[in-house]
Design an enzyme around this catalytic site. Structure first.
Site, PDB file in Angstrom:
ATOM      1  CB  CYS A   2     -26.244  15.023  23.783  1.00 37.32           C
ATOM      2  SG  CYS A   2     -26.360  16.304  25.018  1.00 37.32           S
ATOM      3  NE  ARG A  29     -28.963  11.182  20.069  1.00 35.37           N
ATOM      4  CZ  ARG A  29     -29.420  10.019  20.482  1.00 35.37           C
ATOM      5  NH1 ARG A  29     -30.129   9.273  19.660  1.00 35.37           N
ATOM      6  NH2 ARG A  29     -29.185   9.601  21.680  1.00 35.37           N
ATOM      7  CD1 TRP A  71     -32.773  19.004  24.545  1.00 36.14           C
ATOM      8  CD2 TRP A  71     -32.201  18.134  26.518  1.00 36.14           C
ATOM      9  NE1 TRP A  71     -33.848  19.124  25.382  1.00 36.14           N
ATOM     10  CE2 TRP A  71     -33.535  18.605  26.594  1.00 36.14           C
ATOM     11  CE3 TRP A  71     -31.633  17.549  27.655  1.00 36.14           C
ATOM     12  CZ2 TRP A  71     -34.307  18.508  27.749  1.00 36.14           C
ATOM     13  CZ3 TRP A  71     -32.406  17.450  28.810  1.00 36.14           C
ATOM     14  CH2 TRP A  71     -33.733  17.925  28.850  1.00 36.14           C
ATOM     15  CG  ASN A  97     -25.973  11.239  24.955  1.00 33.22           C
ATOM     16  OD1 ASN A  97     -26.450  10.257  24.415  1.00 33.22           O
ATOM     17  ND2 ASN A  97     -26.691  12.018  25.711  1.00 33.22           N
ATOM     18  N   GLY A  98     -24.895  11.994  28.175  1.00 33.27           N
ATOM     19  CA  GLY A  98     -25.203  11.279  29.413  1.00 33.27           C
ATOM     20  C   GLY A  98     -25.050  12.218  30.590  1.00 33.27           C
ATOM     21  CD  GLU A 462     -50.005  12.016  20.597  1.00 31.13           C
ATOM     22  OE1 GLU A 462     -49.445  11.743  21.670  1.00 31.13           O
ATOM     23  OE2 GLU A 462     -49.395  12.460  19.604  1.00 31.13           O
ATOM     24  CE  LYS A 466     -47.359  14.732  18.089  1.00 34.34           C
ATOM     25  NZ  LYS A 466     -47.195  13.740  19.159  1.00 34.34           N
ATOM     26  CD  GLU A 469     -44.517  17.010  21.874  1.00 38.13           C
ATOM     27  OE1 GLU A 469     -43.487  16.374  22.108  1.00 38.13           O
ATOM     28  OE2 GLU A 469     -45.390  16.609  21.077  1.00 38.13           O
ATOM     29  CG  HIS A 485     -65.621  14.527  39.325  1.00 41.69           C
ATOM     30  ND1 HIS A 485     -66.647  14.426  40.248  1.00 41.69           N
ATOM     31  CD2 HIS A 485     -65.825  13.519  38.438  1.00 41.69           C
ATOM     32  CE1 HIS A 485     -67.412  13.397  39.941  1.00 41.69           C
ATOM     33  NE2 HIS A 485     -66.938  12.837  38.849  1.00 41.69           N
ATOM     34  CE  LYS A 573     -38.624  11.480  16.101  1.00 39.68           C
ATOM     35  NZ  LYS A 573     -39.980  11.918  16.477  1.00 39.68           N
TER      36      LYS A 573
END
Ligand code: G6P
Length: 578
Positions: A2, A29, A71, A97-98, A462, A466, A469, A485, A573
């Site tokens: 947000c 955001r 968001w 926001n929160g 990493e 990606k 995402e 394993h 982000k």
């Protein structure tokens, strides 16, 4: 997570050209829905990102307005859940926001008093709460003090009353900053919202609030006492913000890495020299070092651990959201937080907690004056400039370079930092075409495995992150040694397995042979030989170049799938909720 904006000015400003342009800069955001409210009570709300979605909006001029890009946390992505929220009389408007934890209790109480709710959000209690407090004869300042003492949870809130030429802003845990320019006051979730207009800002501390008039602002603590605040001048290396010939910010930011890395490396012999020396000293003085981070930044921290362990410095890392259960700290521990945004709530929560236990906190961040930086005894900035794409690319590379610089200062001999920008450039040049070809082969695949060992293990994670995402491919980045394993049961003819093989690592070579023996489509990224070839480098440096190839691969697969690369579904982000 947000983004919020509040703008107040003595001269009228354009909602579309000023307010919404600043809001669009915070879209990374969250981009589920957006909306604004202006002084005369006009409200617009839309589902989706701002992008071209402002079409059909008649521009208006005003002196007070708030806006929000969402968001979703409480309630689906719908117009009625979009902010701003208002009271039923439409006289009080708020963006938030929160997360308000005790929202159910407050809502029930207000409903008993006859207040009607039209959304499923926790935020809607805010305008009703203020309506109720004002109806009881409280002033706005008194109502805000009650709000701060009564509300449990996190909030950055901006609100105004129809006909009252002030903005009221309240903050706890969620980020909020006031920018000052041209007789205007702009409240925003972060400095990027206004970094093209001013570098003067006032940062809120927790449980503070501010009242902004047409040409004045005042800050108060939770008891309503005036607080003197410092106006800070921040430095923010600006890249060209327009996409220019690039289709997406992701590829633009991947290609900015030679210059972004050079800027950082130069800073270590100039403006950040002293910080680097002091950072290394803090590490030397600590009895143990514990890194903390989330997402991509956590992967960087794994590389930090391996570098410090090489020097015989006991160090560990843990994902921020699990820190509490799996990590012990004491007053001799140095906690190093790594975070691009400097605002990730999981990390901020850890920092607050370890400070209470007497640990020392240092950080590696991109955004100056971010919450994490402000809580740190010492902070190194990675000087990557603004990163617009949700997925971190250039900021990850600069996090790694920062760790290399610290390790080099402490005695690790394996890198020559000055050569890194050229090698990054070479990696992109020699591999981009091959990666595009490979993307055509892989884009219909459902699963991809990525194997690494030692410093290439974090890179396996990493690259897999990606792949999830950006092109939405299920991918697993794992320790090559663990393959036998369990996971090897999933490898069949044609299963793509990417092996990260620095300097002919024998264990990596044997894991690769094992998957090849089972018919896997084996893709080797190596600095000696392999389908994707990167410059000669030590093991740690290998991380940077292999990461770049992984990022390019995710980008080109997502392009073939025509996906929203810079704003992948459900992600944001800067994650400022737990
Ligand atoms: C989010 C972003 C990731 C990022 C992570 C940590 O999940 O989508 O790209 O790696 O947060 O963010 P930070 O700002 O703390 O590095």
């Amino acid at each position: 997570m947000c983004g919020i904006i509040g703008l107040v000015s003595k001269d009228e400003f354009s909602v579309r050209d000023e307010l919404l342009k600043c809001l669009a800069r915070l879209e990374y955001r969250g981009y589920d829905s957006w909306g604004y409210a202006a002084y005369d009570g006009a409200v617009v709300k839309r589902v989706g990102g701002i992008g071209n979605n402002t079409k059909g909006i008649t521009d208006m001029k005003t002196t007070v307005a708030i806006s929000h890009t969402r968001w979703a946390t409480h309630g689906e992505v719908t117009q009625s859940n979009a902010h701003p929220h208002s009271n039923s009389k439409k006289t009080i408007f708020a963006v938030h926001n929160g997360i308000i934890i005790n929202n159910r209790q407050i809502k029930e109480r207000l409903m008993k008093k006859g207040y009607k709710f039209v959304s499923e959000t926790d935020s809607e209690i805010i305008p009703h709460y203020f309506d109720y407090m004002l109806s009881k004869g409280k002033s706005m300042k008194e109502a805000i003090c009650s709000f701060i003492s009564e509300i449990e949870g996190t909030f950055a809130i901006v609100l105004f009353r129809k006909g009252d030429p002030h903005l009221y802003a309240i903050k706890r845990d969620s980020p909020l900053v006031l920018g000052l320019y041209d007789g205007k006051g702009i409240l925003a979730s972060d400095i990027y919202a206004f970094s093209d207009k001013t570098n003067k800002a006032v940062f809120f501390d927790d449980d503070e609030f501010a009242v902004l008039g047409m040409d004045s602002y005042r800050f108060y603590n939770k008891s309503g006492k005036l607080v003197r605040k410092k106006v800070c001048g921040f430095e923010w290396s600006r890249e060209e913000e327009k996409l220019k010939h690039y289709k997406h910010y992701m590829i633009k930011e991947i290609k900015e890495q030679p210059s972004a890395s050079k800027r950082l490396i130069d800073s270590f012999s100039t403006i950040q020299k002293d910080r680097l020396i002091r950072f290394a000293k803090l590490i030397r003085m600590a009895s143990r070092v514990v890194f903390v981070g989330a997402g991509t930044s956590y992967h960087a921290s794994l590389i930090g651990v391996s570098l410090l362990n090489k020097l015989g410095i006991e160090s560990h890392t843990i994902i921020a959201s699990e820190f509490e259960s799996f990590m012990l700290v004491d007053d001799k521990t140095l906690v190093i937080a790594i975070s691009q945004s400097g605002e990730t709530m999981d990390v901020v929560t850890v920092i607050k907690d370890v400070l209470k236990k007497g640990a020392t906190v240092a950080s590696i961040v991109n955004v100056p004056y971010s919450t994490i930086q402000r809580y740190s005894k010492l902070s190194i900035e990675i000087c990557a400039g603004q990163e617009v794409c949700v997925a971190s690319t250039k900021t990850f590379t600069n996090q790694l370079i920062t760790l290399f610089a610290i390790a080099a200062y402490l005695g690790v001999k394996e890198f020559d930092l000055a050569t890194i920008p050229d090698k990054i450039e070479k990696t992109i040049k020699t591999n981009e075409g091959k990666v595009r070809k490979l993307a055509r082969e892989l884009y219909r695949k459902k699963d991809i495995f990525v194997l690494g060992k030692g410093v290439s293990y974090p890179m396996a994670r990493e690259i897999a992150l990606k792949l999830k995402e950006i092109p939405y491919i299920h991918a697993e980045g794992m320790m090559a040694g663990e393959l036998k394993h369990g996971t090897i049961a999933l490898v069949e003819k044609g299963t793509p397995v990417i092996s990260l093989i620095p300097n002919e690592n024998v264990d990596m070579l044997s894991s690769t042979r094992e998957v090849e023996a089972r018919g896997a489509r084996s893709i080797i990224i190596s600095n000696t030989d392999g389908e994707l070839h990167i410059p000669k480098s030590g093991d740690a440096e290998f991380a940077i170049y292999s990461g770049i190839i992984g990022h390019l691969l995710s980008y080109y697969i997502a392009r073939l799938k025509n996906l929203p690369i810079d704003k992948p579904r459900n992600l944001a982000k800067s994650v400022t909720v737990r």
